[in-house]
Design an enzyme around this catalytic site. Structure first.
Site, PDB file in Angstrom:
ATOM      1  N   ASP A   1       0.859  -1.186   0.000  1.00 25.21           N
ATOM      2  CA  ASP A   1       0.000   0.000   0.000  1.00 25.21           C
ATOM      3  C   ASP A   1       0.898   1.240   0.000  1.00 25.21           C
ATOM      4  OD1 ASP A   1      -3.076   0.772   0.692  1.00 25.21           O
ATOM      5  OD2 ASP A   1      -1.688   2.231   1.544  1.00 25.21           O
ATOM      6  N   ILE A   2       0.619   2.177  -0.928  1.00 21.43           N
ATOM      7  CA  ILE A   2       1.427   3.397  -1.007  1.00 21.43           C
ATOM      8  C   ILE A   2       1.147   4.270   0.213  1.00 21.43           C
ATOM      9  CG2 ILE A   2       1.961   5.451  -2.371  1.00 21.43           C
ATOM     10  CD1 ILE A   2       1.014   3.953  -4.833  1.00 21.43           C
TER      11      ILE A   2
ATOM     12  N   GLU B   1      -4.735   2.467  -4.126  1.00 19.62           N
ATOM     13  CA  GLU B   1      -3.282   2.510  -4.046  1.00 19.62           C
ATOM     14  C   GLU B   1      -2.712   1.191  -3.523  1.00 19.62           C
ATOM     15  OE1 GLU B   1      -4.809   4.551  -0.209  1.00 19.62           O
ATOM     16  OE2 GLU B   1      -5.444   4.160  -2.253  1.00 19.62           O
TER      17      GLU B   1
END
Length: 519
Positions: free
Chosen positions: A370-371, A413
């Site tokens: 996950d960004i 994301e």
């Protein structure tokens, strides 16, 4: 004659609309008002849990306050408007008018408007959705006062917009867009909704600040006609001509949007309690268009004369059909932005991998990524730059993995990496490569600054063989959830790190696995 009108919205919905008109309203206040109308509260919870708002979350939202926070004041107001409009006539019979068909067509316009607004990027998608759903309110008001004209109106509504307005003036003494303007004033609708309701047929006459919203509403009519028009060929041809003119940012090839439209209409209809039947697929639409073209252009004599040509074109048509089928297959398993496999394809490959491990033994690992602070990126530099970040991270993830690994975008994301024949040591090595590769990215923002991004990771793994039966779907879910929980611990532990489950996931559920953090 006096301009027809509709009944006032129910008291509970009127209170929501009044509160939502204040930009500074507290979301908790709105949530309490929504709770006063159980039917509308159900609509809100269903809508927030559709794909358009659920995003990458694995758990549904069941709390009204959380739903209100997720949707926002403007979207709640728009949903309340739509629900109020339907409640005004939900229990009434208006001559021979098929209300289910009326609202189904309205839902098609609403979803078409939302999809085009998302592509365009200049109009709020929830506003475009509301405009599409409320666009025919004026017609309902006319028919409530003149139910005997419902059959004639149904035929008139299928004509070209200019012809339809003339027919309505002949039937009622005014047209539905004029009534829309009065209803907008009676219900105190904001200009961003009211003006497109009046000018969606003539967007060039709309005031400049809201002209794009009127153009989106106009284009949505051509878009949804593909699903509702009996002449599919003509509807497709007009959409392909008019939509690029009205919405310059729309994709040149509308087929992927058409393929998605029907599914979104069915989902949104279910969320809002609107009865929606089966929506034609892209294959059915193209097939109907081809049949229409043949029926129009070929007489019996033409068929006889063109028999040799048809035979000669058989291979070409078969090749084109094969190309289309491959394109549709690619669309169904690929994330359009990053061109990585999507969540559906990841789970299909994970299913095959678990069968292999169960039968032949070995180990397989799953990394979920996950960004970090991605919402801040979108809020600061916009979604266009956010897409740049997503594509750059996707490339870095792919470069950090082997060609035999699957790197997928699972939503928003969030990404996932399936690593066949990889134990915890190997997965940890890949995780370090990912952390290093992403952290080295230097991305130039629209204002010329250079930023870096990081990711957080969660690792889960499994080893075989497994001789006794097991539930593959449940195991896939548990493996993904285990990696996702480890990811959550990476987030809460400071981000830009990987958290791993030190022990392999059990084939049958037992106690939760512990985890450890990779430095």
């Amino acid at each position: 004659m006096p301009t027809p009108t509709l009944p006032a919205p129910p008291r509970a919905l009127a209170a929501i609309l009044e509160a939502a008109s204040d930009p500074g309203v507290d979301v908790q206040v709105l949530a309490r008002l929504v709770a006063n109308d159980p039917t509308f509260a159900g609509v809100v919870l269903k809508m927030v849990n559709t794909a358009a708002y659920l995003g990458s979350r694995s758990q549904s939202i069941t709390d009204l306050r959380a739903a209100a926070l997720r949707l926002g004041v403007r979207t709640l107001r728009n949903l309340a408007l739509c629900h109020a409009a339907r409640s005004c006539v939900s229990t009434q019979r208006i001559g021979s008018l098929d209300l289910d068909d009326f609202w189904e067509n309205s839902m098609r316009r609403a979803v078409a408007g939302r999809m085009l607004a998302e592509w365009d990027g200049h109009v709020e998608p929830s506003g475009a959705f509301t405009i599409g759903l409320l666009q025919e309110l004026g017609a309902l008001a006319l028919l409530l006062e003149n139910p005997e004209q419902s059959e004639a109106w149904t035929k008139a509504s299928q004509a070209d917009s200019a012809v339809r307005l003339r027919l309505e003036n002949s039937l009622f003494g005014c047209d539905y867009t004029t009534v829309n303007g009065q209803l907008a004033a009676d219900w105190s609708l904001p200009d961003e909704i009211a003006l497109p309701l009046q000018f969606h047929n003539t967007p060039a006459k709309a005031p400049e600040p809201l002209r794009r919203a009127c153009e989106i509403a106009c284009a949505a009519n051509f878009f949804c006609a593909i699903l509702s028009n009996t002449d599919t060929r003509q509807a497709l041809q007009r959409a392909r001509t008019e939509i690029p003119r009205l919405v310059p940012n729309a994709p040149e090839d509308l087929d992927p949007l058409v393929a998605e439209l029907g599914a979104q209409v069915e989902q949104a209809g279910q969320a809002m309690g609107i009865k929606v039947g089966h929506q034609p697929t892209l294959e059915e639409i193209l097939s109907a268009a081809n049949r229409s073209l043949i029926d129009m252009n070929l007489s019996y004599e033409d068929i006889v004369q063109r028999l040799e040509q048809v035979i000669a074109e058989k291979d070409e048509l078969a090749a084109e059909l094969d190309r289309r089928n491959r394109e549709l297959e690619w669309i169904s398993i690929t994330d359009a932005l990053t061109e990585l496999p999507n969540r559906r394809e990841l789970f299909r490959r994970l299913n095959d991998e678990l069968q292999r491990v169960a039968r032949h033994g070995g180990r397989t690992s799953l990394i979920v990524a996950d960004i970090d602070h991605f919402k801040r990126v979108n809020d600061t530099w916009g979604h266009v730059f956010g897409d740049v970040v997503l594509k750059a991270v996707a490339k870095a993830l792919k470069e950090s993995c082997r060609t035999s690994d699957t790197v997928a975008r699972t939503g928003g994301e969030e990404f996932a990496m399936l690593l066949p024949e990889t134990d915890l040591t190997g997965a940890s090595y890949v995780a370090r490569r990912i952390l290093g590769g992403v952290s080295k990215l230097e991305l130039e923002t629209p204002n010329g600054h250079t930023i870096r991004v990081t990711v957080s990771l969660g690792i889960a793994w499994l080893e075989g063989p497994r001789t006794s039966p097991f539930d593959r779907e449940a195991l896939i879910t548990r493996l993904y959830n285990a990696a996702d929980q480890a990811l959550y611990r990476s987030k809460t532990g400071g981000r830009n790190r990987a958290t791993r489950c030190p022990n392999p996931l059990e084939w049958a559920p037992s106690s939760p696995e512990a985890d450890a953090v990779l430095s």
